[in-house]
Write an enzyme that holds these catalytic residues in place. Structure first.
Site, PDB file in Angstrom:
ATOM      1  N   HIS A 306     -45.196  14.667   9.707  1.00 36.31           N
ATOM      2  CA  HIS A 306     -44.062  14.905   8.816  1.00 36.31           C
ATOM      3  C   HIS A 306     -44.472  15.964   7.812  1.00 36.31           C
ATOM      4  O   HIS A 306     -45.383  15.727   7.029  1.00 36.31           O
ATOM      5  CB  HIS A 306     -43.724  13.589   8.102  1.00 36.31           C
ATOM      6  CG  HIS A 306     -42.388  13.562   7.478  1.00 36.31           C
ATOM      7  ND1 HIS A 306     -42.008  14.411   6.470  1.00 36.31           N
ATOM      8  CD2 HIS A 306     -41.318  12.772   7.721  1.00 36.31           C
ATOM      9  CE1 HIS A 306     -40.769  14.129   6.119  1.00 36.31           C
ATOM     10  NE2 HIS A 306     -40.326  13.157   6.860  1.00 36.31           N
ATOM     11  N   HIS A 349     -46.307   7.994  -1.413  1.00 40.10           N
ATOM     12  CA  HIS A 349     -46.590   9.223  -2.138  1.00 40.10           C
ATOM     13  C   HIS A 349     -46.865   8.973  -3.609  1.00 40.10           C
ATOM     14  O   HIS A 349     -46.238   8.117  -4.228  1.00 40.10           O
ATOM     15  CB  HIS A 349     -45.317  10.105  -2.018  1.00 40.10           C
ATOM     16  CG  HIS A 349     -45.494  11.525  -2.416  1.00 40.10           C
ATOM     17  ND1 HIS A 349     -44.449  12.324  -2.828  1.00 40.10           N
ATOM     18  CD2 HIS A 349     -46.592  12.297  -2.487  1.00 40.10           C
ATOM     19  CE1 HIS A 349     -44.894  13.525  -3.105  1.00 40.10           C
ATOM     20  NE2 HIS A 349     -46.192  13.541  -2.923  1.00 40.10           N
ATOM     21  N   GLU A 355     -40.004  13.712  -9.564  1.00 37.00           N
ATOM     22  CA  GLU A 355     -38.945  13.843  -8.563  1.00 37.00           C
ATOM     23  C   GLU A 355     -37.704  13.060  -8.994  1.00 37.00           C
ATOM     24  O   GLU A 355     -37.727  11.839  -9.045  1.00 37.00           O
ATOM     25  CB  GLU A 355     -39.432  13.290  -7.211  1.00 37.00           C
ATOM     26  CG  GLU A 355     -40.765  13.856  -6.737  1.00 37.00           C
ATOM     27  CD  GLU A 355     -41.236  13.195  -5.441  1.00 37.00           C
ATOM     28  OE1 GLU A 355     -40.458  12.435  -4.825  1.00 37.00           O
ATOM     29  OE2 GLU A 355     -42.381  13.429  -5.057  1.00 37.00           O
ATOM     30  N   HIS A 379     -38.720   9.247  -9.679  1.00 40.09           N
ATOM     31  CA  HIS A 379     -40.120   8.906  -9.433  1.00 40.09           C
ATOM     32  C   HIS A 379     -40.932   9.910 -10.226  1.00 40.09           C
ATOM     33  O   HIS A 379     -41.100  11.060  -9.828  1.00 40.09           O
ATOM     34  CB  HIS A 379     -40.415   8.932  -7.935  1.00 40.09           C
ATOM     35  CG  HIS A 379     -39.527   7.989  -7.165  1.00 40.09           C
ATOM     36  ND1 HIS A 379     -38.631   8.407  -6.212  1.00 40.09           N
ATOM     37  CD2 HIS A 379     -39.360   6.653  -7.286  1.00 40.09           C
ATOM     38  CE1 HIS A 379     -37.973   7.349  -5.749  1.00 40.09           C
ATOM     39  NE2 HIS A 379     -38.396   6.281  -6.383  1.00 40.09           N
ATOM     40  N   HIS A 385     -44.339   5.888  -4.870  1.00 41.15           N
ATOM     41  CA  HIS A 385     -43.022   5.580  -4.309  1.00 41.15           C
ATOM     42  C   HIS A 385     -43.109   5.745  -2.802  1.00 41.15           C
ATOM     43  O   HIS A 385     -44.129   6.165  -2.269  1.00 41.15           O
ATOM     44  CB  HIS A 385     -41.951   6.495  -4.919  1.00 41.15           C
ATOM     45  CG  HIS A 385     -42.281   7.955  -4.854  1.00 41.15           C
ATOM     46  ND1 HIS A 385     -43.098   8.578  -5.757  1.00 41.15           N
ATOM     47  CD2 HIS A 385     -41.927   8.920  -3.969  1.00 41.15           C
ATOM     48  CE1 HIS A 385     -43.221   9.852  -5.457  1.00 41.15           C
ATOM     49  NE2 HIS A 385     -42.527  10.091  -4.363  1.00 41.15           N
TER      50      HIS A 385
HETATM   51 FE   LIG Z   1     -42.254  11.999  -3.333  1.00 43.03          FE
END
Ligand SMILES: [Fe+2]
Length: 453
Positions: A306, A349, A355, A379, A385
């Site tokens: 990803h 993450h 974010e 976040h 998160h």
């Molecule tokens: Fe993130």
């Protein structure tokens, strides 16, 4: 069998039309446009006398001496020079529109936060009174950072005009249609589109179809630009031709009017006797623009793993540190998932960047429940998160056939600066107190046995 999915229909509609009337294609082009024939001087900027008795005036969006490839300015030919739209100012209070630095003593910004859509109120609200600041970051006085807002608009601005000297404004509608009548022309804006109003540009906002709700990113720093594509090459992601700048339009109205100016976080009002939207012709590259998000061409994994979400960057506002944005505007839209032997949702993450996400429509793949259209999540810097239990378990055991993520459009305002919650975000907006619990039921699967997955 016909494919009637929303994204498919949008593609068909898009192919049915050419250039939109009233707009000029391109991002950062050197445009020229006139609402009356011959109003625009040719071959020069400052003729001794302008056609129609207009006044010539320059609007500088960058320092005179900015590098050529960054230099932005527009020449306006207008009924009155802007000094006639600016008299003595008085300060006014717009208590819900906050500006960084704005750190509220008894509010905790450290935490994973998510909000339901902020509901409309019974009180008619305009673009100015309906702005609700959720977070601020950086410092407007040094022109770094940003603020995120929700707007709730049910009333048009009448004989009332506004500009922000603090910021360029990125608008992401989620509900309703608004008309931005700017000095340089008219932008109609509906969900699935975004617009950018440059710093210093005067406008008023009318409700075309209400109520209107959406998200705003106020950028105190360097202007948004298109991200470099690197090895991706000259195509895909956001393409320059899909950005639309309005043609010239003006008002010649002599009525008592107000101009509100946002300047260093404070609001000031001045009273004039006419509409300031009096630019009959203009040329230059400092101009408002809109963009249809359904023309964003996502690229992604085609075998395994990803990539970082930066591959979905629509626009980036540099911070001066190479590759580290003051703000990235990132779009998560319909796309195919085809990666083999891969956990497909966004991975778990922690990030030095902070974010802030919003949902425009549909369901987001990392959070099947709870993150709803009109809702937001935050976040913040270095806070963990990732997918909730439902998303994790589903993605871990799913049969990895090609899968279309359909009917989904969310975005992220990602900034290098920590975002501070306003009192409105922490105490008045519909905060989901149980958001943190979405990770509680994630199981420990490790027991030291090799081969366990
Ligand atoms: Fe993130």
């Amino acid at each position: 069998m016909t494919d009637q999915s929303p994204s498919r229909r949008m593609v068909q509609d898009r192919n049915a039309q050419g250039t939109h009337p009233g707009y000029m294609p391109g991002f950062g082009n050197d445009f020229e446009t006139e609402a009356l024939p011959g109003a625009l001087p040719q071959g020069m900027n400052s003729p001794q006398k302008c056609e129609y008795g207009l006044y010539g005036e320059q609007l500088s969006g960058t320092a005179f001496t900015a590098p050529s490839h960054q230099n932005e300015r527009t020449w306006c030919y207008r009924i009155r020079p802007s000094v006639k739209h600016s008299r003595r100012y008085t300060k006014i209070d717009l208590p819900y529109w906050k500006t960084a630095p704005h750190v509220v003593e008894d509010v905790i910004s450290l935490g994973q936060y998510r909000w339901d859509p902020v509901p409309h109120s019974d009180t008619p609200l305009t673009w100015l009174t309906g702005m609700r600041t959720m977070t601020t970051a950086g410092d407007v006085n040094t022109q770094v950072g940003m603020a995120s807002h929700i707007y709730l608009v049910t009333a048009s601005m009448v004989d009332e005009y506004f500009y922000s000297a603090d910021s360029e404004i990125l608008i992401v509608p989620q509900e309703g249609t608004l008309r931005f009548f700017t000095e340089l022309g008219i932008i109609d804006l509906a969900p699935q589109e975004i617009a950018i109003i440059p710093r210093g540009l005067l406008y008023r906002v009318e409700v075309v179809e209400g109520p209107a709700r959406g998200f705003v990113c106020e950028n105190y720093g360097q202007k948004f630009e298109l991200p470099g594509r690197g090895p991706i090459g000259a195509n895909c992601m956001a393409n320059r031709r899909d950005f639309k700048t309005p043609v010239a339009a003006f008002e010649d109205r002599e009525v008592p009017s107000t101009v509100t100016v946002k300047w260093c976080g404070q609001f000031h009002v001045t009273e004039i006797g006419h509409s300031p939207l009096d630019v009959v012709a203009w040329h230059g590259n400092y101009a408002p623009v809109k963009y249809d998000l359904t023309t964003y061409c996502p690229v992604g994994a085609i075998l395994f793993d990803h990539p970082d979400p930066s591959i979905f960057t629509v626009l980036t506002a540099p911070s001066g540190v190479p590759g580290t944005a003051n703000i990235d505007f990132v779009l998560f839209r319909e796309r195919w998932m085809v990666a083999e032997d891969t956990f497909r949702p966004p991975w778990y993450h922690k990030n030095i960047m902070s974010e802030l996400m919003g949902n425009i429509y549909g369901q987001y793949d990392a959070k099947p429940q709870g993150f709803v259209p009109g809702g937001m999540s935050l976040h913040n810097m270095m806070l963990p998160h990732g997918p909730d239990r439902e998303a994790f378990e589903g993605a871990s055991s799913a049969e990895l056939a090609p899968h279309k993520l359909d009917d989904t459009m969310s975005f992220m305002f990602e900034t290098r600066f920590p975002q501070h919650l306003t009192a409105f975000a922490a105490k008045e907006a519909p905060l989901q107190d149980d958001y943190i619990d979405c990770w509680t039921s994630l199981e420990k699967k490790f027991d030291g046995t090799p081969g366990t997955k």
